[in-house]
Design an enzyme around this catalytic site. Sequence first.
Site, short mmCIF file in Angstrom:
data_model
loop_
_atom_site.label_atom_id
_atom_site.label_comp_id
_atom_site.label_asym_id
_atom_site.label_seq_id
_atom_site.Cartn_x
_atom_site.Cartn_y
_atom_site.Cartn_z
N LYS A 8 47.98 34.29 31.16
CA LYS A 8 46.95 33.92 32.46
C LYS A 8 48.13 32.79 33.47
O LYS A 8 48.48 31.54 32.59
CB LYS A 8 46.18 33.01 32.29
CG LYS A 8 45.26 33.08 33.27
CD LYS A 8 43.96 32.54 33.75
CE LYS A 8 43.19 31.89 34.60
NZ LYS A 8 41.54 32.15 34.75
N GLU B 296 51.98 26.72 21.92
CA GLU B 296 49.98 26.76 21.39
C GLU B 296 49.64 28.00 21.82
O GLU B 296 47.96 28.12 20.70
CB GLU B 296 49.88 26.86 23.75
CG GLU B 296 49.60 26.27 23.97
CD GLU B 296 48.37 24.66 24.37
OE1 GLU B 296 47.79 25.57 23.44
OE2 GLU B 296 48.46 23.58 24.67
N LYS C 263 47.57 28.71 29.36
CA LYS C 263 47.19 29.01 30.90
C LYS C 263 48.37 28.17 31.13
O LYS C 263 48.04 27.05 31.13
CB LYS C 263 45.94 28.80 30.70
CG LYS C 263 45.09 28.84 32.15
CD LYS C 263 43.60 28.64 31.78
CE LYS C 263 42.71 28.82 33.13
NZ LYS C 263 41.77 28.04 33.06
N ARG D 94 38.44 30.07 42.39
CA ARG D 94 37.31 28.08 42.94
C ARG D 94 36.62 28.57 43.75
O ARG D 94 35.63 28.17 43.39
CB ARG D 94 38.77 27.01 42.82
CG ARG D 94 39.22 27.28 41.28
CD ARG D 94 40.53 25.93 41.45
NE ARG D 94 41.04 26.44 40.43
CZ ARG D 94 42.33 25.32 39.96
NH1 ARG D 94 42.60 24.45 41.10
NH2 ARG D 94 42.57 25.75 38.63
N SER E 195 42.33 35.78 40.49
CA SER E 195 42.12 36.23 42.06
C SER E 195 43.49 35.82 43.23
O SER E 195 42.90 36.84 43.51
CB SER E 195 40.71 34.85 42.29
OG SER E 195 41.65 33.90 41.69
N TYR F 163 40.27 42.18 38.91
CA TYR F 163 39.32 41.99 39.64
C TYR F 163 39.56 44.01 40.49
O TYR F 163 38.00 44.16 40.83
CB TYR F 163 39.02 41.14 40.88
CG TYR F 163 39.39 39.82 40.09
CD1 TYR F 163 38.02 39.19 39.86
CD2 TYR F 163 39.84 38.93 39.82
CE1 TYR F 163 37.78 37.93 39.68
CE2 TYR F 163 39.70 37.86 39.45
CZ TYR F 163 38.72 37.25 38.78
OH TYR F 163 39.00 36.54 38.58
#
Length: 340
Positions: free
Chosen positions: A265, A250, A211, A221, A291, A330
């Site tokens: 992400k 990671e 991320k 946010r 988003s 979304y």
Amino acid sequence: MSPRETPPLSAAIDRATGGTRLRRLRQSDWIRRLVRETDVTTNDLIWPIFVRDGDGEPEPVASMPGVFRRSVNGCAEAAREAYDLGIPVVALFPFTQTAQRDETGSQALDPSNLVCRAVRAIKAAVPEIGVLCDVALDPYTSHGHDGLVKDGRILNDETVELLCRQALVQAEAGCDILGPSDMMDGRVACIRSALDGAGFRDTMIMSYAAKYASAYYGPFRDAVGSSGALKGDKRTYQMDMGNTDEALREARQDIAEGADMIMVKPGMPYLDILTRLVDEFAMPTFAYQTSGEYSVIMAAAQNGWIDGDRAMMESLRAFKRAGAAGILSYFSPRVATLLR
Ligand code: PBG
């Protein structure tokens, strides 16, 4: 000239190509569909939805046209809609007013917090749908960070302890997949052992393995009420966008710690990372179309600058071509509707 007459360059082209004309397989829709290597289906979709306190109609998120904050009942209705469309999973994110936030994000540990109530409502209404919940403190902290802050520093180990308790509270509510999105070190191992210790051996972990600190989280946010709250930035825990080897480290660590699935992400600006992780680990690897990525497409479409539906489908198919097992988007209900 009729197609049967041979144009002057044909012999030269056949010599050059050895007679292989790659355009042959593009000449009509049916053959294009037949030879298509990858495609997006409804089974690939995870739909993130925002839950808010109170009753009433869904409330639009200004920076995300077509996205709403829903009441607990509204989330159950959205889950029903998702199920009817064939979407396998919904992901829940809570909108928290400033007044309900505090330094330690204590709401995260409350078994009757918004997310837990929404999980229960969804599981009661649509038991067959999967539910994913974020594990991170940022929807609940007054400073908007994913962890505890002391003297301007994020406390890793103390945060992990709270994340384990948050994970348990959400698993108890009926959440199927936990998505640690906090980027603290060691959290996957600790959450796994907390879950196993409490008998939640079947609860899955989809770790936000890679991320990145990104400008594309802005509208989210807003949607969860963190943008005004956030002090500073998240660069001491989210990754630096210049790095790809670090994404491998990671992911390797999260997998060793017990992650069942991993995620990259943001999505589109990080397709190279996605492909690299898929090639290296052969794990179910997901992309989060954030988003900001959503709003960029929606804004251009609303201005008439691009064909929104086509840009949407192209963006999702790009994730599949890059190797994604699925996509958090979304656009999910719109995509599922178009695919029907
Ligand atoms: C919180 C979290 C974020 C997103 C998902 N979980 C925001 C952040 O890290 O600040 C972003 C999702 C999106 O932009 O759609 N840990």
